[in-house]
Design an enzyme around this catalytic site. Structure first.
Site, mmCIF file in Angstrom:
data_model
loop_
_atom_site.group_PDB
_atom_site.id
_atom_site.type_symbol
_atom_site.label_atom_id
_atom_site.label_comp_id
_atom_site.label_asym_id
_atom_site.label_seq_id
_atom_site.Cartn_x
_atom_site.Cartn_y
_atom_site.Cartn_z
ATOM 1 N NE ARG A 124 2.747 79.435 46.119
ATOM 2 C CZ ARG A 124 1.581 79.755 46.661
ATOM 3 N NH1 ARG A 124 1.488 80.842 47.416
ATOM 4 N NH2 ARG A 124 0.521 79.019 46.451
ATOM 5 N NE ARG A 173 -3.308 81.310 41.927
ATOM 6 C CZ ARG A 173 -2.783 81.017 43.119
ATOM 7 N NH1 ARG A 173 -2.741 79.749 43.521
ATOM 8 N NH2 ARG A 173 -2.326 81.960 43.899
ATOM 9 C CE LYS A 217 -1.387 91.352 37.672
ATOM 10 N NZ LYS A 217 -0.676 90.326 38.461
ATOM 11 N N PRO A 234 -2.651 96.474 32.899
ATOM 12 C CG PRO A 234 -1.738 94.422 32.305
ATOM 13 C CD PRO A 234 -1.750 95.858 31.910
ATOM 14 C CG ASP A 236 0.833 94.775 40.177
ATOM 15 O OD1 ASP A 236 0.943 96.009 39.979
ATOM 16 O OD2 ASP A 236 1.823 94.016 40.227
ATOM 17 C CD GLN A 273 1.779 96.716 33.429
ATOM 18 O OE1 GLN A 273 2.585 96.238 32.625
ATOM 19 N NE2 GLN A 273 1.462 96.108 34.560
#
Length: 286
Positions: A124, A173, A217, A234, A236, A273
């Site tokens: 998306r 958003r 994030k 970051p 998640d 990360q």
């Protein structure tokens, strides 16, 4: 890493330090398409095709200087991995995703892309970004014959309204995007990429958090992939799972986890990360 620039290509001879699948499919970038066994990459208004060869990889492009920087080819990732090798939890991730390189992306494109990425999936995100590019219809010619278009300028983005962003799949958003875009001219003047090297990461983080639609994030993704700040982590859902796997702790919030991991890996946090995230997402394994 050994590589050589020519007028129309960059030849890469040490594939253990460069793997396009690792680089492009580790969640740090959305402006690429897989075409057969090749990768078509189109940041800003640029384009390259990455192919595997007998000697390693080839980056075909008419702008070798841009993509030398974009793929961070001058950084010694063997040295980075050696610095991280002392952490037992990184043994498998460093092996599995050893070809990762953190891309040096355009700051504007990074801000918009990761605002759209919040609580979203890659299909998306990519679809929305491609529709934004298509709207301005600045086609990028390429050897793959793919329909790809340049990322708009801030001036062009400023012409888009909330209804447009909703129409291309930005969802909730959309109002954040229109508002933040209206503030980005001043923000990018005050906190440009060039100025960022002399600004502490925490200061930049706090300024990014003032932008609507930018949580920690997203802000840390912008710091890592847009500003090149490596002392960020970051967090998640995948990183939360990793943290529980490593430390057996599942009661901390994302900010606490991020702070603890930055304290653990220091200036190499951003690298750690990416290795951890990619290996966990691909294997659900530490």
């Amino acid at each position: 890493m050994k590589y050589q620039k020519f007028d129309d290509r960059i030849e890469i001879y040490e594939s253990e330090e460069f793997c396009p699948k690792h680089i492009l499919e580790c969640g740090q970038v959305f402006c690429y398409k897989k075409v057969g066994e090749s990768y078509l990459v189109y940041p800003q208004d640029k384009c390259c095709v990455v192919n595997q060869t007998d000697y390693g990889y080839e980056i075909k492009t008419n702008d070798t200087q841009y993509f030398e920087k974009f793929f961070d080819l001058t950084t010694d990732y063997k040295c980075v991995k050696n610095q991280l090798a002392g952490y037992k939890e990184l043994e498998f991730p460093l092996s599995f995703g050893g070809g990762i390189r953190i891309l040096k992306q355009d700051l504007l494109e990074t801000i918009i892309s990761f605002m759209i990425s919040a609580n979203n999936n890659i299909k998306r995100i990519t679809g929305t970004l491609d529709k934004i590019r298509l709207h301005f219809n600045k086609k990028i010619e390429n050897s793959c014959g793919a329909e790809i278009y340049a990322f708009p300028s801030l001036e062009e983005l400023s012409t888009l309204d909330e209804s447009f962003f909703k129409s291309v799949g930005a969802g909730y958003r959309a109002p954040y995007l229109t508002y933040t875009i209206s503030k980005l001219n001043d923000f990018l003047n005050d906190y440009s990429f060039e100025k960022a090297s002399s600004i502490e990461t925490k200061v930049l983080l706090n300024e990014l958090l003032k932008l609507k639609g930018v949580g920690r994030k997203v802000a840390e993704c912008i710091l890592l992939f847009g500003y090149g700040k490596k002392d960020v982590f970051p967090v998640d859902t995948w990183i939360k799972k990793i943290y529980q796997d490593i430390f057996g702790e599942n009661k901390l919030n994302a900010n606490q986890i991020g702070d603890n991991l930055i304290a653990r890996y220091g200036i190499n946090s951003g690298y750690a990360q990416q290795y951890l995230f990619y290996s966990k997402r691909e294997n659900n394994h530490i």
